[in-house]
Design a protein around this motif. Structure first.
Motif, PDB file in Angstrom:
ATOM      1  N   VAL A 146       0.842  -1.204   0.000  1.00  0.00           N
ATOM      2  CA  VAL A 146       0.000   0.000   0.000  1.00  0.00           C
ATOM      3  C   VAL A 146       0.877   1.254   0.000  1.00  0.00           C
ATOM      4  O   VAL A 146       0.614   2.215  -0.733  1.00  0.00           O
ATOM      5  N   ASP A 147       1.939   1.237   0.800  1.00  0.00           N
ATOM      6  CA  ASP A 147       2.870   2.381   0.812  1.00  0.00           C
ATOM      7  C   ASP A 147       3.409   2.646  -0.587  1.00  0.00           C
ATOM      8  O   ASP A 147       3.505   3.796  -1.026  1.00  0.00           O
ATOM      9  N   SER A 148       3.780   1.599  -1.290  1.00  0.00           N
ATOM     10  CA  SER A 148       4.355   1.741  -2.626  1.00  0.00           C
ATOM     11  C   SER A 148       3.333   2.324  -3.604  1.00  0.00           C
ATOM     12  O   SER A 148       3.645   3.240  -4.371  1.00  0.00           O
ATOM     13  N   TRP A 149       2.120   1.803  -3.574  1.00  0.00           N
ATOM     14  CA  TRP A 149       1.082   2.318  -4.481  1.00  0.00           C
ATOM     15  C   TRP A 149       0.807   3.790  -4.212  1.00  0.00           C
ATOM     16  O   TRP A 149       0.674   4.596  -5.141  1.00  0.00           O
ATOM     17  N   LEU A 150       0.706   4.146  -2.939  1.00  0.00           N
ATOM     18  CA  LEU A 150       0.382   5.538  -2.604  1.00  0.00           C
ATOM     19  C   LEU A 150       1.532   6.475  -2.950  1.00  0.00           C
ATOM     20  O   LEU A 150       1.308   7.610  -3.374  1.00  0.00           O
ATOM     21  N   LYS A 151       2.754   6.011  -2.786  1.00  0.00           N
ATOM     22  CA  LYS A 151       3.902   6.839  -3.160  1.00  0.00           C
ATOM     23  C   LYS A 151       3.887   7.124  -4.657  1.00  0.00           C
ATOM     24  O   LYS A 151       4.139   8.258  -5.095  1.00  0.00           O
ATOM     25  N   GLN A 152       3.571   6.109  -5.461  1.00  0.00           N
ATOM     26  CA  GLN A 152       3.484   6.304  -6.909  1.00  0.00           C
ATOM     27  C   GLN A 152       2.350   7.284  -7.254  1.00  0.00           C
ATOM     28  O   GLN A 152       2.513   8.174  -8.103  1.00  0.00           O
ATOM     29  N   ALA A 153       1.223   7.125  -6.583  1.00  0.00           N
ATOM     30  CA  ALA A 153       0.067   7.989  -6.873  1.00  0.00           C
ATOM     31  C   ALA A 153       0.354   9.451  -6.538  1.00  0.00           C
ATOM     32  O   ALA A 153      -0.159  10.365  -7.196  1.00  0.00           O
ATOM     33  N   ASN A 154       1.188   9.676  -5.525  1.00  0.00           N
ATOM     34  CA  ASN A 154       1.480  11.047  -5.100  1.00  0.00           C
ATOM     35  C   ASN A 154       2.350  11.808  -6.090  1.00  0.00           C
ATOM     36  O   ASN A 154       2.437  13.043  -6.005  1.00  0.00           O
ATOM     37  N   THR A 155       3.010  11.097  -6.987  1.00  0.00           N
ATOM     38  CA  THR A 155       3.975  11.779  -7.853  1.00  0.00           C
ATOM     39  C   THR A 155       3.671  11.655  -9.339  1.00  0.00           C
ATOM     40  O   THR A 155       4.433  12.190 -10.150  1.00  0.00           O
ATOM     41  N   THR A 156       2.600  10.979  -9.697  1.00  0.00           N
ATOM     42  CA  THR A 156       2.293  10.873 -11.117  1.00  0.00           C
ATOM     43  C   THR A 156       1.236  11.895 -11.514  1.00  0.00           C
ATOM     44  O   THR A 156       0.293  12.162 -10.764  1.00  0.00           O
ATOM     45  N   SER A 157       1.420  12.455 -12.706  1.00  0.00           N
ATOM     46  CA  SER A 157       0.455  13.420 -13.226  1.00  0.00           C
ATOM     47  C   SER A 157      -0.573  12.752 -14.131  1.00  0.00           C
ATOM     48  O   SER A 157      -1.511  13.406 -14.599  1.00  0.00           O
ATOM     49  N   ASP A 158      -0.401  11.447 -14.384  1.00  0.00           N
ATOM     50  CA  ASP A 158      -1.338  10.674 -15.203  1.00  0.00           C
ATOM     51  C   ASP A 158      -2.588  10.390 -14.360  1.00  0.00           C
ATOM     52  O   ASP A 158      -2.548   9.570 -13.441  1.00  0.00           O
ATOM     53  N   LYS A 159      -3.688  11.099 -14.657  1.00  0.00           N
ATOM     54  CA  LYS A 159      -4.883  11.010 -13.812  1.00  0.00           C
ATOM     55  C   LYS A 159      -5.417   9.593 -13.693  1.00  0.00           C
ATOM     56  O   LYS A 159      -5.782   9.141 -12.601  1.00  0.00           O
ATOM     57  N   GLN A 160      -5.499   8.861 -14.816  1.00  0.00           N
ATOM     58  CA  GLN A 160      -6.052   7.511 -14.772  1.00  0.00           C
ATOM     59  C   GLN A 160      -5.134   6.566 -14.007  1.00  0.00           C
ATOM     60  O   GLN A 160      -5.601   5.706 -13.244  1.00  0.00           O
ATOM     61  N   LYS A 161      -3.822   6.752 -14.191  1.00  0.00           N
ATOM     62  CA  LYS A 161      -2.881   5.910 -13.446  1.00  0.00           C
ATOM     63  C   LYS A 161      -3.020   6.157 -11.948  1.00  0.00           C
ATOM     64  O   LYS A 161      -2.998   5.215 -11.147  1.00  0.00           O
ATOM     65  N   ARG A 162      -3.189   7.441 -11.574  1.00  0.00           N
ATOM     66  CA  ARG A 162      -3.391   7.761 -10.145  1.00  0.00           C
ATOM     67  C   ARG A 162      -4.635   7.051  -9.610  1.00  0.00           C
ATOM     68  O   ARG A 162      -4.606   6.443  -8.542  1.00  0.00           O
ATOM     69  N   LEU A 163      -5.729   7.144 -10.342  1.00  0.00           N
ATOM     70  CA  LEU A 163      -6.973   6.538  -9.868  1.00  0.00           C
ATOM     71  C   LEU A 163      -6.840   5.021  -9.754  1.00  0.00           C
ATOM     72  O   LEU A 163      -7.366   4.410  -8.813  1.00  0.00           O
ATOM     73  N   ASN A 164      -6.134   4.409 -10.712  1.00  0.00           N
ATOM     74  CA  ASN A 164      -5.938   2.953 -10.638  1.00  0.00           C
ATOM     75  C   ASN A 164      -5.138   2.566  -9.389  1.00  0.00           C
ATOM     76  O   ASN A 164      -5.420   1.548  -8.737  1.00  0.00           O
ATOM     77  N   LEU A 165      -4.148   3.382  -9.071  1.00  0.00           N
ATOM     78  CA  LEU A 165      -3.342   3.105  -7.880  1.00  0.00           C
ATOM     79  C   LEU A 165      -4.171   3.259  -6.611  1.00  0.00           C
ATOM     80  O   LEU A 165      -4.058   2.451  -5.671  1.00  0.00           O
ATOM     81  N   TYR A 166      -5.030   4.289  -6.578  1.00  0.00           N
ATOM     82  CA  TYR A 166      -5.887   4.470  -5.401  1.00  0.00           C
ATOM     83  C   TYR A 166      -6.897   3.325  -5.287  1.00  0.00           C
ATOM     84  O   TYR A 166      -7.245   2.899  -4.177  1.00  0.00           O
ATOM     85  N   ASP A 167      -7.376   2.808  -6.416  1.00  0.00           N
ATOM     86  CA  ASP A 167      -8.282   1.646  -6.380  1.00  0.00           C
ATOM     87  C   ASP A 167      -7.596   0.456  -5.709  1.00  0.00           C
ATOM     88  O   ASP A 167      -8.174  -0.217  -4.841  1.00  0.00           O
ATOM     89  N   LYS A 168      -6.357   0.186  -6.130  1.00  0.00           N
ATOM     90  CA  LYS A 168      -5.627  -0.945  -5.551  1.00  0.00           C
ATOM     91  C   LYS A 168      -5.445  -0.758  -4.046  1.00  0.00           C
ATOM     92  O   LYS A 168      -5.634  -1.693  -3.253  1.00  0.00           O
ATOM     93  N   ALA A 169      -5.081   0.461  -3.665  1.00  0.00           N
ATOM     94  CA  ALA A 169      -4.854   0.721  -2.239  1.00  0.00           C
ATOM     95  C   ALA A 169      -6.153   0.595  -1.444  1.00  0.00           C
ATOM     96  O   ALA A 169      -6.162   0.031  -0.338  1.00  0.00           O
ATOM     97  N   THR A 170      -7.249   1.100  -2.014  1.00  0.00           N
ATOM     98  CA  THR A 170      -8.543   1.012  -1.316  1.00  0.00           C
ATOM     99  C   THR A 170      -8.929  -0.443  -1.058  1.00  0.00           C
ATOM    100  O   THR A 170      -9.348  -0.804   0.051  1.00  0.00           O
TER     101      THR A 170
END
Length: 559
Positions: free
Chosen positions: A485-509
């Motif tokens: 979860v830490d890894s997914w959230l770290k990636q989501a915090n630094t990517t500007s790709d909106k869909q990639k961010r949302l996919n990462l938040y889905d996995k973490a959720t």
């Protein structure tokens, strides 16, 4: 409901406490064309009186991180940027910064400050005033909850670890220019900088009075109001006659001469004071207690004063993953089936929506369809089966439930207590005022607690970071830790790709709900009550009551 919230507000819960939550992307409706509106030309002067059920915990903007504290702090200090006026507005506009630019790679922000801004002691607000506050937030011994938000500034971690005397990514080419260099782009950077943590402060004054007094009784800001007096029973704010902000008519804000905030734990009395016209509103910090809400809806003269606002916030039951029996994932999953959320919402007159995940429905990243494995619902039989599977005999366990001592919150506590007693547990309710509650939970020593989270800014990262290992215990009060979860959230915090961010938040959720450190209980739907003689009030997206823009009709000034 009258509750206090942590910001990003973790918060104390209850719909009276809904006033202590975040306000997100939802819409607001009201039953009047004038209530809380902006009818006519603003009038200067007058004083208002407000009641709040809890006192503030911190006066220092570097430490203030709950709704009660921010209600006062936001009136005293200026940030670089803020949100445009309007209910749930997410548009960022300049505050101390008159303009700014961002480099093409998204890693360098250059802010140009307004000239002529001054602290109350007449010392100028400069770029160094902000650098000083960033460095205070990054000072390890100060213990600011905002330190996490500036990990991405070049050199911040070296400063935090005592390996550097300054943060190299913060520079002031001249007195009115501030340059911030980031290690990686952050899509939410401007929203982060709108948080009160990153206010202009006057370092020589803080050195003079000391951090302890600066956090409790002494303030020195550049904001719309000056601190008049403060004690355990009330806070008095006086108009700053030299404030920089003017309205469309050339009036220098704020309009009001004085705001007095009384601390009164009896929410029913607070509601009666509003009905008598003594107080200006039941807003972000008071809301309407469940015992009084039916009367507000039934009486036409009260119903016209209501504003309904959907907020980006959540109330939840926190389960400490380091303290038995909640160090067992199967036991935590049993809790997901043990709590009757619909019964709790009924306690708040139906002012809420059953929660099933950390992100609220109006927030990007909210999952409309969850995997069947984490579609928890009230099922005591299933809860008992999971406890048996975990090898736990609840009749031999006494649980301690921590919460704030607000009347509606106590009703919720008792409902949870009843649910868990049905499984065989003994449950002790540990109810305290807001400050002592945070003292226990923010140390990660509360076994089980009721609280809420009101967004710092409208972005999914502001909710999901509560599950990061490095946020324990101040923000991650359940001490939850999952490296994936830490890894997914770290990636989501630094990517500007909106869909990639949302996919990462889905996995973490999904993983968080499998691990079950929270039992999400409800997403609040808040009703504010604003006197018809009050104008300019609105429910901000992520801030507290907008006192600088409020004006009142003649003849309604508090004595």
């Amino acid at each position: 409901m009258a509750k206090s919230w942590k910001k990003g507000l973790g918060a104390v819960t209850s719909i009276s406490a809904l006033g202590l939550l975040l306000a997100g992307c939802g819409a607001a409706t009201n039953n009047s064309t004038t209530t809380g509106g902006t009818s006519g030309k603003p009038s200067m002067g007058g004083s208002i009186l407000l009641d709040e059920t809890q006192g503030l915990k911190d006066l220092d903007p570097a430490l203030s991180y709950d709704t009660q504290s921010d209600e006062v702090v936001e009136q005293l200090y200026d940030q670089l940027v803020t949100y445009a006026p309007g209910t749930n507005s997410a548009k960022i506009v300049g505050m101390a910064a008159k303009k700014w630019s961002v480099s093409k790679d998204g890693k360098t922000y250059t802010f140009h400050l307004r000239s002529g801004m001054k602290f109350w002691n007449n010392k100028p607000v400069t770029a160094q005033s902000f650098i000083a506050e960033f460095q205070r937030v990054a000072t390890k011994n100060l213990g600011s909850g905002g330190e996490y938000f500036i990990h991405n500034i070049v050199g911040e971690q070296q400063f935090y670890k005592g390996q550097a005397k300054t943060i190299s990514g913060l520079t002031a080419p001249d007195k009115l220019t501030l340059k911030i260099q980031l290690t990686a782009p952050n899509p939410a950077e401007l929203k982060v900088l709108a948080m009160p943590f990153f206010s202009a402060v006057e370092p020589s004054y803080i050195s003079q009075v000391g951090n302890k007094a600066f956090d409790s009784t002494k303030a020195m800001g550049s904001g719309a109001f000056k601190l008049g007096s403060i004690n355990s029973s009330q806070v008095v704010l006086n108009r700053n006659p030299n404030y920089w902000l003017k309205d469309q008519y050339g009036n220098q804000l704020p309009y009001l001469n004085q705001v007095t905030i009384r601390v009164n734990s009896n929410a029913q009395v607070d509601a009666l004071n509003f009905q008598k016209g003594t107080t200006a509103w039941l807003g972000m910090q008071q809301t309407i207690p469940s015992s009084a809400f039916p009367e507000f809806e039934a009486k036409a003269n009260l119903k016209k004063d209501l504003q309904k606002v959907s907020q980006n916030s959540i109330f939840y039951l926190g389960l400490n993953t380091k303290i038995a029996p909640f160090n067992n994932k199967t036991v935590r999953q049993a809790m997901e089936y043990a709590i009757d959320k619909k019964a709790i919402i009924k306690l708040y007159n139906g002012r809420g929506i059953v929660a099933n995940q950390p992100l609220p429905p109006n927030m990007p990243g909210y999952m409309k369809s969850l995997p069947s494995s984490i579609q928890y619902s009230y099922n005591p039989s299933k809860a008992k089966a999971l406890l048996k599977q975990a090898g736990v005999d609840p009749t031999k366990i006494t649980l301690k439930l921590y919460s704030s001592n607000q009347p509606d919150q106590l009703k919720e506590d008792q409902s949870i207590q009843s649910n868990l007693q049905d499984l065989g547990f003994t449950v002790q309710i540990k109810s305290t005022t807001w400050g002592p509650f945070l003292d226990v939970t923010e140390k990660g020593t509360a076994q089980m607690f009721c609280t809420g989270w009101f967004q710092d800014y409208p972005d999914p990262g502001d909710f999901m970071f509560l599950f990061q290992t490095d946020q324990a215990p101040t923000n991650n009060m359940t001490m939850y830790s999952n490296k994936q979860v830490d890894s997914w959230l770290k990636q989501a915090n630094t990517t500007s790709d909106k869909q990639k961010r949302l996919n990462l938040y889905d996995k973490a959720t999904v993983q968080v709900m499998k691990d079950a450190p929270w039992v999400p209980i409800y997403y609040p739907v808040t009703y504010y009550a604003i006197q018809p003689w009050v104008h300019g009030w609105y429910a901000p997206s992520a801030l507290m009551d907008p006192m600088a823009r409020v004006w009142i009709d003649k003849g309604h000034s508090a004595s």
